[in-house]
Design a protein around this motif. Structure first.
Motif, short mmCIF file in Angstrom:
data_model
loop_
_atom_site.label_atom_id
_atom_site.label_comp_id
_atom_site.label_asym_id
_atom_site.label_seq_id
_atom_site.Cartn_x
_atom_site.Cartn_y
_atom_site.Cartn_z
N LEU A 1 15.40 146.12 30.52
CA LEU A 1 14.33 145.84 31.47
C LEU A 1 14.86 145.41 32.84
N GLY A 2 16.01 144.76 32.84
CA GLY A 2 16.54 144.21 34.07
C GLY A 2 16.01 142.80 34.30
N ASP A 3 16.72 142.02 35.07
CA ASP A 3 16.40 140.61 35.25
C ASP A 3 15.02 140.38 35.87
N GLU A 4 14.68 141.15 36.90
CA GLU A 4 13.42 140.91 37.61
C GLU A 4 12.22 141.12 36.69
N PHE A 5 12.18 142.25 36.00
CA PHE A 5 11.07 142.58 35.10
C PHE A 5 11.00 141.56 33.96
N TYR A 6 12.15 141.30 33.36
CA TYR A 6 12.18 140.38 32.21
C TYR A 6 11.74 138.98 32.61
N ASN A 7 12.21 138.50 33.74
CA ASN A 7 11.86 137.14 34.17
C ASN A 7 10.38 137.04 34.56
N GLU A 8 9.83 138.09 35.16
CA GLU A 8 8.39 138.10 35.47
C GLU A 8 7.59 138.01 34.18
N PHE A 9 8.05 138.71 33.16
CA PHE A 9 7.39 138.66 31.85
C PHE A 9 7.49 137.27 31.24
N LYS A 10 8.71 136.77 31.13
CA LYS A 10 8.93 135.48 30.48
C LYS A 10 8.22 134.35 31.22
N ASN A 11 8.24 134.39 32.53
CA ASN A 11 7.66 133.30 33.32
C ASN A 11 6.13 133.31 33.33
N SER A 12 5.53 134.34 32.74
CA SER A 12 4.07 134.38 32.64
C SER A 12 3.56 133.45 31.54
N PHE A 13 4.47 133.00 30.67
CA PHE A 13 4.09 132.17 29.54
C PHE A 13 4.45 130.70 29.77
N GLU A 14 3.62 129.83 29.22
CA GLU A 14 3.93 128.40 29.24
C GLU A 14 5.13 128.12 28.35
N LYS A 15 5.16 128.74 27.18
CA LYS A 15 6.30 128.62 26.26
C LYS A 15 6.62 130.01 25.72
N PHE A 16 7.90 130.25 25.46
CA PHE A 16 8.39 131.57 25.05
C PHE A 16 9.17 131.35 23.75
N TYR A 17 8.49 131.55 22.62
CA TYR A 17 9.08 131.23 21.32
C TYR A 17 9.65 132.48 20.63
N LEU A 18 10.95 132.46 20.39
CA LEU A 18 11.63 133.52 19.65
C LEU A 18 12.11 132.95 18.32
N SER A 19 11.90 133.68 17.25
CA SER A 19 12.17 133.16 15.90
C SER A 19 13.60 132.66 15.73
N HIS A 20 14.56 133.36 16.33
CA HIS A 20 15.96 132.96 16.10
C HIS A 20 16.31 131.67 16.84
N GLU A 21 15.46 131.27 17.80
CA GLU A 21 15.71 130.03 18.53
C GLU A 21 15.00 128.82 17.90
N ILE A 22 13.88 129.07 17.21
CA ILE A 22 13.12 127.96 16.62
C ILE A 22 13.28 127.87 15.11
N HIS A 23 13.99 128.84 14.51
CA HIS A 23 14.33 128.83 13.08
C HIS A 23 13.12 128.93 12.16
N PHE A 24 12.08 129.58 12.65
CA PHE A 24 10.92 129.94 11.83
C PHE A 24 10.64 131.41 12.08
N ARG A 25 9.93 132.06 11.13
CA ARG A 25 9.52 133.44 11.37
C ARG A 25 8.13 133.67 10.79
N LYS A 26 7.40 134.57 11.41
CA LYS A 26 6.11 134.99 10.87
C LYS A 26 6.34 135.87 9.64
#
Length: 202
Positions: A117-142
Motif C-alpha cells: 500500500l505504501g506509507d501514505e495510504f497505510y497511515n491514512e487508513f490506520k489513523n482513521s481508527f481510534e485503536k488498531f487491534y491486530l491479533s498477533h499484537e494483543i494475543h487474542f484471535r476471533k
C-alpha cells in the motif's frame, strides 16, 4: 443508538483470495492442511511464536525455502480499493462514531500490506481508527469471545451501542452472544461503503 463501530480488515477493506495460500502451498508440495499446521497458524496469528519460528516450522517439515513460503503465505492478500479508504476517512472525519479495527492478522501479512500500500495510504487508513487491534499484537484471535471482551473493556464500550462488521459468520455470531450488534458482510455481494444502507442499527 450506535456510538462505536468495530471493523474487520480482510474482505472488509482489503480484498482477499481466501484460497490463495492453499493454492500456492499446493504448488510447493503441501496438499493437506493438518491439525498441527492449523495449530501453528493460530499460534502465529496470536503472536505466540515469532515469524522466524513460523518459517522454521515449515522449512523443517517440508523444506520450503523462506522466500517461497513468504510468497505463498501472502498470496491471500489482494487489492485495497481507494473508494473504501475514502469512505472510511469521511466516516472518521464526521466524528459521529468511535472507530476501531479488529483483525486476525499476523506479522508477515501486515508487513506485506504496508509494503504494497505504501506509507501514505497505510497511515491514512490506520489513523482513521481510534485503536488498531491486530491479533498477533494483543494475543487474542476471533472468534474467541475474549478478544471482544478485551476491546469492550479497554475502551469502555457498551455492547448494545457497538456495531461489529466482519465477513465471517462465526466471528459475528460470537460477538452477538455478548450483545454486540453485527453485520456479517458478504464479500463480492456487499461492500463496506454500503454501511448505512445495509444495517438497520445505525
Amino acid at each position: 443508538m450506535i456510538k462505536n463501530i468495530i471493523f474487520d480488515f480482510g474482505d472488509i477493506f482489503i480484498n482477499l483470495d481466501k484460497q490463495g495460500t492453499y493454492k500456492a502451498m499446493a504448488t510447493l508440495g503441501v496438499t493437506e492442511i493438518t491439525e498441527e499446521m492449523m495449530s501453528i497458524y493460530h499460534q502465529y496469528e496470536k503472536g505466540l511464536m515469532t515469524t522466524d519460528e513460523f518459517i522454521h516450522f515449515f522449512y523443517n517439515k517440508f523444506q520450503i525455502p523462506k522466500e517461497k513460503l513468504v510468497a505463498a503465505w501472502n498470496a491471500v492478500l489482494l487489492d485495497f480499493p481507494q473508494r473504501r479508504l475514502d469512505f472510511l476517512k469521511k466516516l472518521a472525519s464526521s466524528k459521529k462514531y468511535r472507530l476501531f479495527l479488529l483483525s486476525n492478522t499476523n506479522d508477515l501479512h501486515i508487513k506485506s500490506v504496508q509494503n504494497s500500500l505504501g506509507d501514505e495510504f497505510y497511515n491514512e487508513f490506520k489513523n482513521s481508527f481510534e485503536k488498531f487491534y491486530l491479533s498477533h499484537e494483543i494475543h487474542f484471535r476471533k472468534p474467541d469471545k475474549e478478544i471482544y471482551e478485551f476491546v469492550l473493556a479497554e475502551n469502555n464500550l457498551v455492547p448494545k451501542e457497538t456495531l461489529f462488521v466482519d465477513d465471517l459468520k462465526e466471528n459475528t455470531d460470537s460477538a452477538a452472544i455478548l450483545g454486540i450488534n453485527t453485520w456479517n458482510l458478504i464479500p463480492k455481494k456487499e461492500d463496506i461503503t454500503q454501511l448505512f444502507s445495509k444495517t438497520n442499527t445505525i
